[in-house]
Design an enzyme around this catalytic site. Structure first.
Site, PDB file in Angstrom:
ATOM      1  CD  GLU A 133     -27.299  -5.922   6.747  1.00 19.21           C
ATOM      2  OE1 GLU A 133     -27.603  -4.821   7.275  1.00 19.21           O
ATOM      3  OE2 GLU A 133     -26.132  -6.259   6.530  1.00 19.21           O
ATOM      4  CD  GLU A 154     -23.438  -8.605  15.355  1.00 22.80           C
ATOM      5  OE1 GLU A 154     -22.292  -8.768  14.889  1.00 22.80           O
ATOM      6  OE2 GLU A 154     -24.438  -8.343  14.661  1.00 22.80           O
ATOM      7  CE  LYS A 186     -22.555  -4.084  13.524  1.00 27.32           C
ATOM      8  NZ  LYS A 186     -23.693  -4.188  12.594  1.00 27.32           N
ATOM      9  CD  GLU A 222     -24.778   0.152  13.124  1.00 27.04           C
ATOM     10  OE1 GLU A 222     -24.305  -0.961  12.824  1.00 27.04           O
ATOM     11  OE2 GLU A 222     -25.662   0.713  12.450  1.00 27.04           O
TER      12      GLU A 222
END
Length: 392
Positions: A268, A322, A325, A331
């Site tokens: 990541e 997203e 999250k 985030e």
């Protein structure tokens, strides 16, 4: 409606065929993290078209979602699938649990979907739960034994992904070392990686270093922009970006535990396009620079200063924003794309996300026949292309 659907899907299939013809994949290319903590994402079948249009051939999942794996059947995409932290305790004490998981989650797909790795647990050391940390290696061994029983141990690697928090020292890179309390777990873990020849995965985010110390860390240094960089006083190696320095610090830490035979890969890395007020540096402009420059380095097959002959292996975080999250605003804003397929910012990746089309059973059958025909042409071209290049 049926004729419209056939016309639409024929255009999609033609796009996929032309993409196959137009570009050969050089090296391993870019990988992408496909997170799904959201309630507004496109279906995996539509994502499969998007990724093909982007020429992305490597995907990392955080689970083994059967809908995703089925949607990528007979594609040229390599998958890393995740085995969540919640499974570790049972698998560490009962190898039959690992066998059952593989039979349920991996076996139904392995003949048609290219699954190359199982990531056992995610950022276990960051939890500081020493019982959970102690379960990691036994669980990995159980998964490896189960793969061996299925005859898949050479096809599917076993690994785990770690946060850079495992490092005690990262500067200068040649002085990289692990936190003392983790060494008792990392020594046998690295021995296992060496034994089965699997990579050590790291989640590395220069954004955090900049956010925490914006006055000390030059923005250009973390964004791969032109800058004076720094010279490691012990090796005289020059570093012009933080990500490479972080990777080499990890290599140094691994070496202190007796290993030079374990490859580090970046599972990541990314940069948020939006953040809370105290998340300095989170912006679409900086995210575009970070990921755009990183993609250029990947295409150039760049290695780190200490490992120049080993091109960096990177999975960018993440494919989509997203919206569910937890945590700070950042985030929910690491995605390269919005859920509707539009780029969050420009990094030179223009993809195609097909619209939702509802079809009858008869229409679906015709579409599948078209798909097989086009893919047959693509495979035939690849075989011919390979033979032509072999004679050059």
């Amino acid at each position: 409606m049926a004729s419209h659907s056939l016309s639409f899907f024929f255009r999609v299939l033609l796009l996929l065929f032309l993409t196959t013809l137009s570009e050969r994949i050089k090296g391993q290319g870019v990988g992408i993290n496909y997170g799904q903590i959201a309630n507004n994402l496109p279906s995996p079948a539509r994502v499969a078209v998007l990724l093909r249009s982007l020429n992305i051939t490597r995907v990392k999942l955080y689970d083994a979602d059967p809908n995703v794996l089925f949607s990528f059947s007979n594609s040229q995409v390599d998958f890393m699938i995740g085995l969540g932290n919640e499974y570790l305790q049972n698998m560490s004490t009962d190898p039959t649990k690992a066998q059952a998981w593989l039979q349920q989650r991996l076996e139904p797909h392995i003949s048609k979907t290219r699954i190359t790795s199982i990531v056992v647990g995610n950022e276990i050391f960051k939890t500081n739960d020493h019982v959970l940390i102690g379960n990691l290696l036994p669980a990995m061994k159980s998964v490896y034994t189960a793969l061996t029983n299925l005859g898949l141990e050479k096809q599917v690697a076993v690994t785990s992904a770690h946060s850079l928090d495992i490092l005690q020292t990262s500067y200068p890179p040649s002085s990289g070392s692990f936190k003392e309390e983790f060494i008792q777990y990392l020594e046998p873990l690295l021995d296992f990686h060496s034994q089965i020849k699997s990579p050590f995965l790291i989640n590395a985010y220069p954004f955090f270093a900049y956010k925490d110390s914006p006055k000390e860390v030059p923005l250009e240094y973390v964004l791969f922009e032109p800058n004076p960089g720094m010279v490691d006083p012990n090796t005289n190696l020059h570093y012009d970006n933080m990500l490479f320095a972080q990777v080499d610090a990890l290599y140094s830490a691994i070496k202190t535990l007796g290993h030079t035979d374990v490859e580090v890969r970046i599972s990541e890395t990314g940069w948020p396009s939006k953040g809370d007020e105290n998340e300095i540096g989170a912006s679409p402009e900086n995210a575009a620079l970070y990921n755009g420059n990183l993609l250029k380095l990947i295409q150039q097959r760049k290695g780190t200063p200490a490992k120049q002959s080993v091109p960096i292996d990177v999975y960018v975080f993440a494919l989509f924003n997203e919206n569910l999250k937890p945590g700070p605003v950042s985030e929910r804003n690491y995605g390269l794309f919005y859920p509707d397929g539009k780029p969050v910012y420009n990094v030179g990746m223009q993809g195609y996300l097909p619209d939702i089309i509802y079809t009858s059973k008869a229409t679906t059958t015709k579409i599948l026949k078209l798909w097989r025909a086009v893919m047959g042409l693509a495979v035939a071209w690849l075989i011919l292309d390979k033979s032509i290049w072999a004679t050059r």
